[in-house]
Design a protein around this motif. Structure first.
Motif, mmCIF file in Angstrom:
data_model
loop_
_atom_site.group_PDB
_atom_site.id
_atom_site.type_symbol
_atom_site.label_atom_id
_atom_site.label_comp_id
_atom_site.label_asym_id
_atom_site.label_seq_id
_atom_site.Cartn_x
_atom_site.Cartn_y
_atom_site.Cartn_z
ATOM 1 N N LEU A 283 -9.948 -0.300 7.308
ATOM 2 C CA LEU A 283 -9.117 -1.289 6.605
ATOM 3 C C LEU A 283 -8.589 -2.341 7.578
ATOM 4 O O LEU A 283 -8.573 -3.539 7.271
ATOM 5 C CB LEU A 283 -7.955 -0.576 5.911
ATOM 6 C CG LEU A 283 -6.983 -1.468 5.134
ATOM 7 C CD1 LEU A 283 -7.695 -2.185 4.001
ATOM 8 C CD2 LEU A 283 -5.812 -0.643 4.598
ATOM 9 N N LEU B 159 -5.591 7.176 0.843
ATOM 10 C CA LEU B 159 -5.190 6.143 1.795
ATOM 11 C C LEU B 159 -4.155 5.247 1.129
ATOM 12 O O LEU B 159 -4.411 4.684 0.061
ATOM 13 C CB LEU B 159 -6.389 5.300 2.232
ATOM 14 C CG LEU B 159 -6.094 4.129 3.169
ATOM 15 C CD1 LEU B 159 -5.556 4.638 4.501
ATOM 16 C CD2 LEU B 159 -7.344 3.286 3.386
ATOM 17 N N GLU B 160 -3.007 5.156 1.733
ATOM 18 C CA GLU B 160 -1.954 4.312 1.187
ATOM 19 C C GLU B 160 -2.195 2.861 1.615
ATOM 20 O O GLU B 160 -2.268 2.554 2.788
ATOM 21 C CB GLU B 160 -0.585 4.787 1.678
ATOM 22 C CG GLU B 160 -0.186 6.161 1.160
ATOM 23 C CD GLU B 160 1.200 6.557 1.621
ATOM 24 O OE1 GLU B 160 1.829 5.736 2.325
ATOM 25 O OE2 GLU B 160 1.640 7.664 1.289
ATOM 26 N N ALA B 161 -2.323 1.988 0.636
ATOM 27 C CA ALA B 161 -2.545 0.564 0.897
ATOM 28 C C ALA B 161 -1.914 -0.230 -0.231
ATOM 29 O O ALA B 161 -2.058 0.116 -1.399
ATOM 30 C CB ALA B 161 -4.032 0.246 1.010
ATOM 31 N N THR B 162 -1.215 -1.275 0.125
ATOM 32 C CA THR B 162 -0.594 -2.134 -0.874
ATOM 33 C C THR B 162 -1.617 -3.114 -1.425
ATOM 34 O O THR B 162 -2.701 -3.303 -0.852
ATOM 35 C CB THR B 162 0.581 -2.901 -0.260
ATOM 36 O OG1 THR B 162 0.079 -3.796 0.749
ATOM 37 C CG2 THR B 162 1.584 -1.945 0.388
ATOM 38 N N ALA C 14 -7.934 -7.628 2.942
ATOM 39 C CA ALA C 14 -9.145 -6.977 3.436
ATOM 40 C C ALA C 14 -10.403 -7.437 2.719
ATOM 41 O O ALA C 14 -11.503 -7.343 3.271
ATOM 42 C CB ALA C 14 -9.014 -5.461 3.308
ATOM 43 N N ARG D 165 -8.073 4.088 7.803
ATOM 44 C CA ARG D 165 -7.110 3.048 8.208
ATOM 45 C C ARG D 165 -7.743 2.090 9.203
ATOM 46 O O ARG D 165 -7.477 0.878 9.165
ATOM 47 C CB ARG D 165 -5.858 3.700 8.812
ATOM 48 C CG ARG D 165 -4.963 4.398 7.804
ATOM 49 C CD ARG D 165 -3.596 4.695 8.404
ATOM 50 N NE ARG D 165 -3.694 5.575 9.569
ATOM 51 C CZ ARG D 165 -3.581 6.902 9.515
ATOM 52 N NH1 ARG D 165 -3.388 7.502 8.342
ATOM 53 N NH2 ARG D 165 -3.662 7.636 10.607
ATOM 54 N N LYS E 294 -9.245 -6.434 7.550
ATOM 55 C CA LYS E 294 -8.146 -7.394 7.590
ATOM 56 C C LYS E 294 -8.269 -8.298 8.814
ATOM 57 O O LYS E 294 -7.915 -9.479 8.771
ATOM 58 C CB LYS E 294 -6.807 -6.655 7.605
ATOM 59 C CG LYS E 294 -6.492 -5.941 6.297
ATOM 60 C CD LYS E 294 -5.284 -5.024 6.435
ATOM 61 C CE LYS E 294 -4.014 -5.816 6.741
ATOM 62 N NZ LYS E 294 -2.832 -4.920 6.798
ATOM 63 N N ASP F 37 -2.470 -5.611 1.135
ATOM 64 C CA ASP F 37 -3.458 -5.144 2.109
ATOM 65 C C ASP F 37 -4.869 -5.285 1.554
ATOM 66 O O ASP F 37 -5.789 -5.715 2.270
ATOM 67 C CB ASP F 37 -3.193 -3.678 2.477
ATOM 68 C CG ASP F 37 -1.924 -3.505 3.298
ATOM 69 O OD1 ASP F 37 -1.567 -4.443 4.028
ATOM 70 O OD2 ASP F 37 -1.307 -2.431 3.207
ATOM 71 N N LEU F 38 -5.047 -4.919 0.293
ATOM 72 C CA LEU F 38 -6.377 -4.992 -0.315
ATOM 73 C C LEU F 38 -6.863 -6.433 -0.423
ATOM 74 O O LEU F 38 -8.033 -6.726 -0.182
ATOM 75 C CB LEU F 38 -6.354 -4.334 -1.691
ATOM 76 C CG LEU F 38 -6.069 -2.826 -1.717
ATOM 77 C CD1 LEU F 38 -6.047 -2.306 -3.147
ATOM 78 C CD2 LEU F 38 -7.083 -2.066 -0.889
#
Length: 207
Positions: free
Chosen positions: A66, A17-20, A27, A63, A70, A23-24
């Motif tokens: 996530l 899972l692509e997350a910056t 979240a 996603r 968020k 984003d983390l």
């Protein structure tokens, strides 16, 4: 066992899972990279997926989780942990409801799934209440519409907070009854003050 040359991933393989880092943090409410990654992995591990789910289905589910975290917008680690529990509880409850709708199952099986779902929904409601309390939105209020005032007494006009004891001029305001747990759509407005008014006095009769 010999490999058949297939490139398909084994059941239980991690989902990419692509997350910056932004984003983390959004979240989980934490600035610590190890905590944010561990917490997100804990949430992903609670999401039920069939063994034959495609990689795209797994990534879409991740996603969505996530996005749910968020959306709860945790402001610190405590809220981040509570948000993770809320997302996990929600998915567990929905899975129980889904299984209760499977056709051609026994009555006992359907009843057990519905009972588990009801318990989980109750837990979810308490989690929402805990988050509201932590954010200072957990105060309840009642509105007094009818108050009997004796001659020479006074009455409070305005909103009265739950639990406030008031007895003016010999008139006691009734205490509110406990309200059932419910998922609040928005926090109740806070009471800022009271307006005090005097009850009309009877003029003495002139002789």
């Amino acid at each position: 066992m010999a490999s058949n040359g297939s490139k398909s991933k084994a059941p239980g393989a991690p989902v990419m899972l692509e997350a910056t880092s932004k984003d983390l943090r959004a979240a989980t409410g934490s600035q610590d990279p190890d905590l944010t990654l561990a917490q997100l992995n804990q949430v992903m591990a609670t999401l039920w997926l069939p063994n034959n789910a495609s990689e795209e289905t797994k990534r879409a589910t991740a996603r969505a989780a996530l996005a749910a975290l968020k959306g709860l917008a945790p402001r610190d680690e405590l809220e981040g942990m509570l948000a993770s529990q809320m997302v996990a509880t929600h998915h567990a409850a929905m899975e129980c409801l889904r299984r209760a709708m499977i056709p051609d199952q026994t009555f006992q099986g359907r009843e057990q799934n519905l009972k588990h779902a009801a318990k989980l929904l109750g837990v979810y409601a308490r989690q929402v209440e805990a988050l509201d309390k932590h954010r200072g939105h957990g105060q309840q209020k009642i509105t007094v519409e009818h108050v009997n005032v004796h001659a020479g007494g006074q009455a409070i006009v305005g909103n009265v907070e739950t639990g406030a004891a008031a007895s003016l001029g010999g008139t006691s305001l009734p205490q509110p009854q406990p309200q059932p747990l419910a998922i609040a759509s928005e926090p109740a407005p806070l009471v800022t003050g009271f307006d005090m008014v005097s009850a009309p006095r009877k003029e003495p009769k002139r002789r």
